[in-house]
Design a protein around this motif. Structure first.
Motif, PDB file in Angstrom:
ATOM      1  N   LEU A   1       0.860  -1.318  -0.045  1.00 55.64           N
ATOM      2  CA  LEU A   1       0.002  -0.102   0.186  1.00 55.64           C
ATOM      3  C   LEU A   1       0.755   1.290  -0.030  1.00 55.64           C
ATOM      4  CD1 LEU A   1      -2.109  -2.295   0.907  1.00 55.64           C
ATOM      5  CD2 LEU A   1      -3.072  -0.478   2.282  1.00 55.64           C
ATOM      6  N   LYS A   2       0.529   2.290  -1.010  1.00 49.06           N
ATOM      7  CA  LYS A   2       1.322   3.387  -1.024  1.00 49.06           C
ATOM      8  C   LYS A   2       0.614   4.606  -0.953  1.00 49.06           C
ATOM      9  CE  LYS A   2       4.954   1.132  -3.989  1.00 49.06           C
ATOM     10  NZ  LYS A   2       5.854   1.215  -5.040  1.00 49.06           N
ATOM     11  N   ALA A   3       0.946   5.648  -0.196  1.00 50.05           N
ATOM     12  CA  ALA A   3       0.384   6.867  -0.319  1.00 50.05           C
ATOM     13  C   ALA A   3       0.780   7.581  -1.602  1.00 50.05           C
ATOM     14  CB  ALA A   3       0.866   7.723   0.999  1.00 50.05           C
TER      15      ALA A   3
ATOM     16  N   VAL B   1      -2.810   0.333  -4.401  1.00 47.10           N
ATOM     17  CA  VAL B   1      -2.551  -0.763  -3.862  1.00 47.10           C
ATOM     18  C   VAL B   1      -2.221  -1.780  -4.907  1.00 47.10           C
ATOM     19  CG1 VAL B   1      -3.844  -2.793  -2.985  1.00 47.10           C
ATOM     20  CG2 VAL B   1      -4.678  -0.496  -2.445  1.00 47.10           C
ATOM     21  N   GLU B   2      -0.702  -2.361  -4.508  1.00 47.23           N
ATOM     22  CA  GLU B   2       0.181  -2.881  -5.519  1.00 47.23           C
ATOM     23  C   GLU B   2       0.384  -4.341  -5.311  1.00 47.23           C
ATOM     24  OE1 GLU B   2       2.831   0.198  -6.936  1.00 47.23           O
ATOM     25  OE2 GLU B   2       4.209  -1.227  -6.401  1.00 47.23           O
ATOM     26  N   GLU B   3       0.689  -5.025  -6.359  1.00 46.94           N
ATOM     27  CA  GLU B   3       1.203  -6.357  -6.369  1.00 46.94           C
ATOM     28  C   GLU B   3       2.640  -6.261  -5.572  1.00 46.94           C
ATOM     29  OE1 GLU B   3       3.107  -8.911  -9.976  1.00 46.94           O
ATOM     30  OE2 GLU B   3       2.390  -6.783 -10.234  1.00 46.94           O
ATOM     31  N   CYS B   4       2.879  -7.263  -4.867  1.00 43.73           N
ATOM     32  CA  CYS B   4       4.270  -7.300  -4.331  1.00 43.73           C
ATOM     33  C   CYS B   4       5.376  -7.995  -5.023  1.00 43.73           C
ATOM     34  CB  CYS B   4       4.199  -7.796  -2.845  1.00 43.73           C
ATOM     35  SG  CYS B   4       5.663  -7.679  -1.869  1.00 43.73           S
ATOM     36  N   LEU B   5       6.277  -7.301  -5.564  1.00 41.48           N
ATOM     37  CA  LEU B   5       7.019  -8.032  -6.511  1.00 41.48           C
ATOM     38  C   LEU B   5       8.095  -8.606  -5.688  1.00 41.48           C
ATOM     39  CD1 LEU B   5       7.583  -5.260  -9.295  1.00 41.48           C
ATOM     40  CD2 LEU B   5       6.038  -7.276  -9.152  1.00 41.48           C
ATOM     41  N   GLU B   6       8.764  -9.883  -6.178  1.00 48.78           N
ATOM     42  CA  GLU B   6      10.030 -10.421  -5.657  1.00 48.78           C
ATOM     43  C   GLU B   6      11.208 -10.378  -6.717  1.00 48.78           C
ATOM     44  OE1 GLU B   6       9.357 -14.760  -4.522  1.00 48.78           O
ATOM     45  OE2 GLU B   6       7.461 -14.139  -3.794  1.00 48.78           O
TER      46      GLU B   6
HETATM   47  P1  AMP Z   1       9.194   2.967  -2.643  1.00 47.05           P
HETATM   48  O1  AMP Z   1       9.188   4.186  -1.910  1.00 47.05           O
HETATM   49  O2  AMP Z   1       8.090   2.905  -3.677  1.00 47.05           O
HETATM   50  O3  AMP Z   1      10.566   2.832  -3.409  1.00 47.05           O
HETATM   51  O4  AMP Z   1       9.023   1.803  -1.651  1.00 47.05           O
HETATM   52  C1  AMP Z   1       9.684   1.717  -0.518  1.00 47.05           C
HETATM   53  C2  AMP Z   1      10.493   0.235  -0.743  1.00 47.05           C
HETATM   54  O5  AMP Z   1       9.441  -0.777  -0.458  1.00 47.05           O
HETATM   55  C3  AMP Z   1      11.064  -0.122  -1.942  1.00 47.05           C
HETATM   56  O6  AMP Z   1      12.351   0.266  -2.166  1.00 47.05           O
HETATM   57  C4  AMP Z   1      10.773  -1.560  -1.917  1.00 47.05           C
HETATM   58  O7  AMP Z   1      11.818  -2.133  -1.223  1.00 47.05           O
HETATM   59  C5  AMP Z   1       9.440  -1.606  -1.445  1.00 47.05           C
HETATM   60  N1  AMP Z   1       8.501  -1.705  -2.313  1.00 47.05           N
HETATM   61  C6  AMP Z   1       7.731  -0.803  -2.913  1.00 47.05           C
HETATM   62  N2  AMP Z   1       6.909  -1.216  -4.049  1.00 47.05           N
HETATM   63  C7  AMP Z   1       7.105  -2.733  -3.693  1.00 47.05           C
HETATM   64  C8  AMP Z   1       6.604  -3.730  -4.651  1.00 47.05           C
HETATM   65  N3  AMP Z   1       5.443  -3.587  -5.653  1.00 47.05           N
HETATM   66  N4  AMP Z   1       7.023  -4.931  -4.445  1.00 47.05           N
HETATM   67  C9  AMP Z   1       7.990  -5.195  -3.455  1.00 47.05           C
HETATM   68  N5  AMP Z   1       8.550  -4.360  -2.955  1.00 47.05           N
HETATM   69  C10 AMP Z   1       8.233  -3.057  -2.931  1.00 47.05           C
END
Ligand code: AMP
Ligand code: GLY
Length: 429
Positions: free
Chosen positions: A142-144, A184-189
Motif C-alpha cells: 500500500l502506497k500513499a 494498492v500494488e502487487e508485491c514483487l519478488e
Molecule cells: P518506494 O518508496 O516506492 O521505493 O518503496 C519503498 C520500498 O518498498 C522499495 O524500495 C521496495 O523495497 C519496497 N517496495 C515498493 N513497492 C514494492 C512492490 N511492488 N513489491 C515489493 N516491494 C516493494
C-alpha cells in the motif's frame, strides 16, 4: 562557474565533494549545507522552502548553476521559479518532478507508456483499498500517493498488518493529504537495484549502478529507514540487464515525458525490482538516491558540474561520465533509537581518525557545530565511505573507518555488502 548546491545531507555532501573537484568550478556554495561541507564550499544560511529567497541568493552571488539535492524543492517548483528568472538550475520543473511527487501519476504514466511496473489499483477509500488488497492477496503493498519522506510505503503480510495499514492511511491519516489517493500494488519478488541517469530532455547518460540497504537491521529486518548503507556497482546488473533497463524503462520514460509536454531534465532515478519477468519499476525519484550517491560518486571520474550544466541546457555530451573500476561502499552511522525517535545532541568524535585511513571519506548528514564540538543533529549522522579494489575490501575499509567513530548509543548495520558477497564470492568484484 560559480555553483550552488542545495541540501544538507550526506548525499549533498558527496555532491559538494565531487563538484569541488570539477575543473569547471571556480567558486562553490552550499545552502544550508552542513559542517562537513564547510571546508569545500562556502555555506549560505538559506531556507529550502523559500524558493524566491533562493533565487534572490543565486542572483546576488552571481551563481551560474544551482544544483538541487532533495526532492521537496523540485516538487514545490524551484525549477519553474529559477527558469522564470533566467537562472540555470539542474533539476526537473514541477510538472516533470510529478514522477516522484505523485506515485499515482507515475503508475498511470507507466501504464500509458507500457513501462514494466507492478500491477496496481488506485483507490480513494478504506473499503476499496481493503477490497483491492484482498484481490492481490498477501503480501501486498500500500502506497500513499504523495511525498511522505520515504515512509509512505507499507508492505502488508497479514490481516492484522492490513488493518493497521488501512487505519494509518485512512483513519489516523498519518500521511495526511499524501494519502488522499492510495496505490494498492502487487508485491514483487527479486533483487532490488537503483538505476540513475542524468537526462537533458532527450538523451541520457547513466550513473554507475548501486544497491542500497533500506531496513534498519542486519539481514534486511526491522523498519524501513532513509538508508543504512550502499555499494557500487550493484553487481546484480550486467551489461545485458543495463541495456534492457535503458530500452524498456529509461528510454520510454524520457520520451513519454517529452511527449506529454513534461520534458524531463535532471536526475531520473528508477528503483527497480529484477523479477523473473525482467526489471520492473517500483518507484521513480527526481533526484539522486541517498545513500547510493555516497558510494556512486566516490567512483566518479569527470566534471560533474559541467555534466549538470550541459544537461540543464539540453546538450548532454555522450560519454561525459566516467567511472573508476574500484568498488565503493558506504556505511551509515545512525543515532540511538533511529528511525523511531533518534536521540540528538551527542558528541561525535573520530571523523579525522576515520579519514586518516587511505580510501575513506566521511560524509556528514545529521551533524552540527556546538562551539568547537561536533554533535549529532539528525537520525542518520554520518556516511562512512571507502573505495578499494574489491567489494570485500571496500566494506572492510568502510567498517574500519566507522569503527573509529564514537557517538554514544550510535548504531550501524554490520552486514552492508554481505548478501552481494554471498552471491559473487569474496575474491570477486
Ligand atoms: P518506494 O518508496 O516506492 O521505493 O518503496 C519503498 C520500498 O518498498 C522499495 O524500495 C521496495 O523495497 C519496497 N517496495 C515498493 N513497492 C514494492 C512492490 N511492488 N513489491 C515489493 N516491494 C516493494
Ligand atoms: N535510497 C532510496 C532513495 O534515495 O529514495
Amino acid at each position: 562557474m560559480r555553483v550552488l548546491v542545495l541540501g544538507s545531507g550526506a548525499r549533498e555532501h558527496a555532491m559538494v565533494h565531487t563538484i569541488a573537484r570539477s575543473p569547471s568550478v571556480d567558486l562553490l556554495y552550499a545552502a544550508p549545507g552542513n559542517p562537513g561541507m564547510a571546508g569545500e564550499a562556502e555555506l549560505l544560511d538559506l531556507d529550502l522552502a523559500d524558493l524566491e529567497g533562493l533565487a534572490d541568493a543565486a542572483a546576488e552571488h552571481a551563481i551560474d548553476l544551482t544544483v538541487v539535492g532533495p526532492e521537496a524543492p523540485l516538487a514545490a517548483g524551484i525549477g519553474d521559479v529559477f527558469a522564470g528568472r533566467g537562472l540555470l538550475l539542474f533539476g526537473p520543473l514541477a510538472a516533470a518532478a510529478e514522477l516522484e511527487a505523485s506515485k499515482v501519476f507515475a503508475k498511470e504514466f507507466c501504464f500509458r507508456h507500457g513501462i514494466p511496473t507492478a500491477a496496481a489499483e488506485i483507490v480513494r477509500s478504506l473499503e476499496n483499498a481493503e477490497r483491492a488488497a484482498r484481490k492481490f492477496g498477501f503480501p501486498v503493498v500500500l502506497k500513499a500517493d504523495g511525498l511522505a519522506a520515504g515512509k509512505g510505503v507499507l508492505i502488508v503480510n497479514t490481516e492484522s498488518e492490513l488493518a493497521v495499514a488501512l487505519d494509518e492511511l485512512f483513519v489516523a491519516r498519518r500521511f495526511g493529504a499524501a494519502a488522499d489517493r492510495v496505490l494498492v500494488e502487487e508485491c514483487l519478488e527479486g533483487t532490488e537495484v537503483s538505476f540513475m541517469v542524468v537526462s537533458d530532455g532527450t538523451r541520457t547518460e547513466s550513473f554507475a549502478t548501486s544497491h542500497d540497504y533500506k531496513r534498519v537491521g542486519d539481514g534486511d529486518t526491522g523498519p524501513n529507514t532513509g538508508g543504512m548503507g550502499s555499494h557500487s556497482p550493484a553487481f546484480a546488473l550486467d551489461d545485458a540487464l543495463r541495456e534492457e533497463i535503458l530500452e524498456t524503462v529509461i528510454g520510454p520514460t524520457v520520451a513519454g515525458m517529452a511527449a506529454e509536454g513534461r520534458e524531463y531534465r535532471g536526475i531520473l532515478y528508477a528503483g527497480l525490482m529484477l523479477t523473473a519477468d525482467g526489471p520492473k519499476v517500483l518507484e521513480f525519484n527526481c533526484r539522486l538516491g541517498d545513500p547510493e550517491t555516497q558510494s556512486v560518486l566516490r567512483r566518479f571520474d569527470g566534471d560533474l558540474a559541467a555534466v549538470f550544466a550541459d544537461a540543464s541546457r539540453g546538450r548532454l555530451e555522450p560519454g561525459c561520465m566516467g567511472w573508476k573500476d574500484d568498488v565503493a561502499a558506504c556505511v551509515v552511522v545512525a543515532a540511538e533509537n533511529y528511525p523511531a525517535s533518534p536521540r540528538l545532541g551527542d558528541e561525535i568524535s573520530g571523523v579525522d581518525e576515520a579519514e586518516a585511513l587511505p580510501g575513506v571519506v566521511v560524509f556528514h548528514a545529521g551533524t552540527r557545530k556546538d562551539g568547537d564540538r561536533l554533535v549529532a543533529s539528525g537520525g542518520r549522522i554520518l556516511s562512512v565511505t571507502a573505495i578499494a579494489g574489491t567489494l570485500a575490501d571496500a566494506t572492510d575499509l568502510a567498517y574500519r573507518g566507522a569503527g573509529r567513530i564514537a557517538i554514544r548509543g550510535a548504531h550501524m548495520r554490520s552486514d552492508i555488502g554481505a548478501d552481494t558477497l554471498g552471491k559473487i564470492g569474496k575474491g570477486n568484484g
